[in-house]
Design a protein around this motif. Structure first.
Motif, mmCIF file in Angstrom:
data_model
loop_
_atom_site.group_PDB
_atom_site.id
_atom_site.type_symbol
_atom_site.label_atom_id
_atom_site.label_comp_id
_atom_site.label_asym_id
_atom_site.label_seq_id
_atom_site.Cartn_x
_atom_site.Cartn_y
_atom_site.Cartn_z
ATOM 1 N N ASP A 117 22.480 45.447 31.616
ATOM 2 C CA ASP A 117 21.257 45.811 32.345
ATOM 3 C C ASP A 117 19.983 45.251 31.724
ATOM 4 O OD1 ASP A 117 22.722 47.277 34.190
ATOM 5 O OD2 ASP A 117 22.583 49.130 33.023
ATOM 6 N N ALA A 118 20.085 44.191 30.990
ATOM 7 C CA ALA A 118 18.911 43.606 30.327
ATOM 8 C C ALA A 118 17.936 43.049 31.356
ATOM 9 C CB ALA A 118 19.347 42.497 29.382
ATOM 10 N N ALA A 119 16.716 42.863 30.903
ATOM 11 C CA ALA A 119 15.672 42.282 31.755
ATOM 12 C C ALA A 119 16.066 40.856 32.151
ATOM 13 C CB ALA A 119 14.345 42.273 31.005
ATOM 14 N N PRO A 120 15.668 40.416 33.337
ATOM 15 C CA PRO A 120 15.997 39.057 33.790
ATOM 16 C C PRO A 120 15.574 37.975 32.800
ATOM 17 C CG PRO A 120 15.053 40.321 35.595
ATOM 18 C CD PRO A 120 14.935 41.166 34.352
ATOM 19 N N GLU A 121 14.445 38.167 32.115
ATOM 20 C CA GLU A 121 13.984 37.167 31.144
ATOM 21 C C GLU A 121 14.974 37.020 29.993
ATOM 22 O OE1 GLU A 121 11.692 40.170 31.386
ATOM 23 O OE2 GLU A 121 11.399 39.300 33.367
ATOM 24 N N GLN A 122 15.582 38.132 29.595
ATOM 25 C CA GLN A 122 16.566 38.085 28.514
ATOM 26 C C GLN A 122 17.831 37.352 28.967
ATOM 27 O OE1 GLN A 122 16.521 42.390 27.836
ATOM 28 N NE2 GLN A 122 15.987 41.947 25.697
ATOM 29 N N VAL A 123 18.240 37.589 30.205
ATOM 30 C CA VAL A 123 19.414 36.904 30.743
ATOM 31 C C VAL A 123 19.125 35.409 30.838
ATOM 32 C CG1 VAL A 123 20.992 36.701 32.703
ATOM 33 C CG2 VAL A 123 20.193 38.963 31.971
ATOM 34 N N GLN A 124 17.940 35.054 31.306
ATOM 35 C CA GLN A 124 17.565 33.638 31.414
ATOM 36 C C GLN A 124 17.544 32.973 30.040
ATOM 37 O OE1 GLN A 124 13.866 34.108 33.512
ATOM 38 N NE2 GLN A 124 14.826 33.761 35.512
ATOM 39 N N ALA A 125 17.030 33.676 29.045
ATOM 40 C CA ALA A 125 16.970 33.122 27.690
ATOM 41 C C ALA A 125 18.372 32.897 27.133
ATOM 42 C CB ALA A 125 16.164 34.040 26.770
ATOM 43 N N LEU A 126 19.272 33.847 27.339
ATOM 44 C CA LEU A 126 20.651 33.686 26.869
ATOM 45 C C LEU A 126 21.345 32.575 27.654
ATOM 46 C CD1 LEU A 126 22.999 34.429 25.076
ATOM 47 C CD2 LEU A 126 23.549 36.295 26.665
ATOM 48 N N HIS A 127 21.079 32.484 28.924
ATOM 49 C CA HIS A 127 21.652 31.406 29.743
ATOM 50 C C HIS A 127 21.248 30.045 29.173
ATOM 51 C CE1 HIS A 127 21.803 29.242 33.890
ATOM 52 N NE2 HIS A 127 22.916 29.039 33.219
ATOM 53 N N LEU A 128 19.990 29.881 28.840
ATOM 54 C CA LEU A 128 19.510 28.629 28.251
ATOM 55 C C LEU A 128 20.218 28.342 26.935
ATOM 56 C CD1 LEU A 128 17.597 26.185 28.231
ATOM 57 C CD2 LEU A 128 15.868 27.683 27.170
ATOM 58 N N GLU A 129 20.371 29.349 26.090
ATOM 59 C CA GLU A 129 21.048 29.159 24.808
ATOM 60 C C GLU A 129 22.515 28.781 24.998
ATOM 61 O OE1 GLU A 129 19.699 28.893 21.833
ATOM 62 O OE2 GLU A 129 17.762 29.234 22.770
ATOM 63 N N LEU A 130 23.168 29.364 25.986
ATOM 64 C CA LEU A 130 24.560 29.004 26.266
ATOM 65 C C LEU A 130 24.659 27.569 26.778
ATOM 66 C CD1 LEU A 130 25.890 32.292 27.916
ATOM 67 C CD2 LEU A 130 26.441 31.408 25.636
ATOM 68 N N CYS A 131 23.710 27.166 27.613
ATOM 69 C CA CYS A 131 23.685 25.778 28.090
ATOM 70 C C CYS A 131 23.490 24.821 26.927
ATOM 71 C CB CYS A 131 22.578 25.582 29.129
ATOM 72 S SG CYS A 131 22.909 26.374 30.708
ATOM 73 N N ARG A 132 22.580 25.139 26.040
ATOM 74 C CA ARG A 132 22.353 24.293 24.854
ATOM 75 C C ARG A 132 23.620 24.185 24.016
ATOM 76 N NH1 ARG A 132 16.469 26.888 23.317
ATOM 77 N NH2 ARG A 132 15.216 25.466 24.591
ATOM 78 N N GLU A 133 24.281 25.301 23.814
ATOM 79 C CA GLU A 133 25.510 25.319 23.015
ATOM 80 C C GLU A 133 26.589 24.464 23.671
ATOM 81 O OE1 GLU A 133 27.681 26.580 19.597
ATOM 82 O OE2 GLU A 133 25.551 26.733 20.073
ATOM 83 N N PHE A 134 26.738 24.601 24.979
ATOM 84 C CA PHE A 134 27.728 23.800 25.697
ATOM 85 C C PHE A 134 27.420 22.310 25.566
ATOM 86 C CE2 PHE A 134 29.661 21.593 29.187
ATOM 87 C CZ PHE A 134 30.899 22.181 29.291
ATOM 88 N N ILE A 135 26.180 21.949 25.813
ATOM 89 C CA ILE A 135 25.769 20.541 25.764
ATOM 90 C C ILE A 135 25.947 19.977 24.359
ATOM 91 C CG2 ILE A 135 23.764 19.008 25.966
ATOM 92 C CD1 ILE A 135 22.933 20.842 28.401
ATOM 93 N N LYS A 136 25.643 20.772 23.345
ATOM 94 C CA LYS A 136 25.831 20.325 21.955
ATOM 95 C C LYS A 136 27.277 19.905 21.717
ATOM 96 C CE LYS A 136 26.316 23.415 18.707
ATOM 97 N NZ LYS A 136 26.024 24.521 17.774
ATOM 98 N N HIS A 137 28.218 20.718 22.152
ATOM 99 C CA HIS A 137 29.638 20.399 21.962
ATOM 100 C C HIS A 137 30.070 19.253 22.867
ATOM 101 C CE1 HIS A 137 30.484 23.599 19.154
ATOM 102 N NE2 HIS A 137 29.815 24.429 19.938
ATOM 103 N N LEU A 138 29.544 19.213 24.065
ATOM 104 C CA LEU A 138 29.857 18.127 24.995
ATOM 105 C C LEU A 138 29.467 16.776 24.402
ATOM 106 C CD1 LEU A 138 30.738 17.385 27.970
ATOM 107 C CD2 LEU A 138 28.298 17.502 28.507
ATOM 108 N N VAL A 139 28.273 16.690 23.862
ATOM 109 C CA VAL A 139 27.787 15.432 23.269
ATOM 110 C C VAL A 139 28.626 15.050 22.048
ATOM 111 C CG1 VAL A 139 25.822 14.321 22.120
ATOM 112 C CG2 VAL A 139 25.462 15.688 24.191
#
Length: 153
Positions: A117-139
């Motif tokens: 039930d976190a605030a949407p901004e917190q979900v968006q921030a975690l989403h960005l961090e997960l994308c960064r983590e994925f891209i880091k491993h992809l590269v």
């Protein structure tokens, strides 16, 4: 330790765990830890290495991911390059760009599930961090594949 520090540490641990999920193949993960994302960075990197994608283009994605505060910017980068690939030899080859964009979008659901039930901004921030983590491993796997890292598989 304060509640905030504990929460930050839990989030960092979650991101690291998801990073392992993205990077490690299914056989190296416990069955209960496997998700839809198990080994996806590794497998997509293998596909990417079989195209004419340039290191500079993939590194550009990584650079953008770490410099932006918007997942939309990352998705736009991928979609623009996919759309410009009229011969389907780079981002458009084998639907690589679309597959990557879809995977990154799906990470929003993972972030929302993790935070409840976190605030949407917190979900968006975690989403960005997960994308960064994925891209880091992809590269990392993309460059490994280009160097012949899987020639003997």
């Amino acid at each position: 330790m304060t509640q905030t520090n504990t929460s930050r540490m839990q989030i960092r641990k979650y991101i690291a765990t998801m990073g392992d999920t993205f990077a490690l193949p299914e056989e190296l993960q416990h069955e209960k830890e496997r998700t839809r994302f198990t080994g996806t960075a590794r497998e997509l990197a293998k596909k990417m290495a079989g195209t004419r994608l340039k290191k500079a283009s993939v590194r550009g994605l990584e650079s953008l991911a770490w410099s932006t505060d918007s997942v939309g910017d990352i998705l736009d980068y991928i979609r623009i390059r996919t759309g410009r690939d009229s011969r389907n030899q780079e981002w458009g080859a084998g639907n690589i760009g679309a597959e990557l964009a879809n995977l990154l979008e799906e990470l929003y659901e993972e972030a929302a599930k993790e935070l409840g039930d976190a605030a949407p901004e917190q979900v968006q921030a975690l989403h960005l961090e997960l994308c960064r983590e994925f891209i880091k491993h992809l590269v990392a796997y993309f460059e490994f594949a280009l160097s012949g890292g899987w020639e003997h598989d």
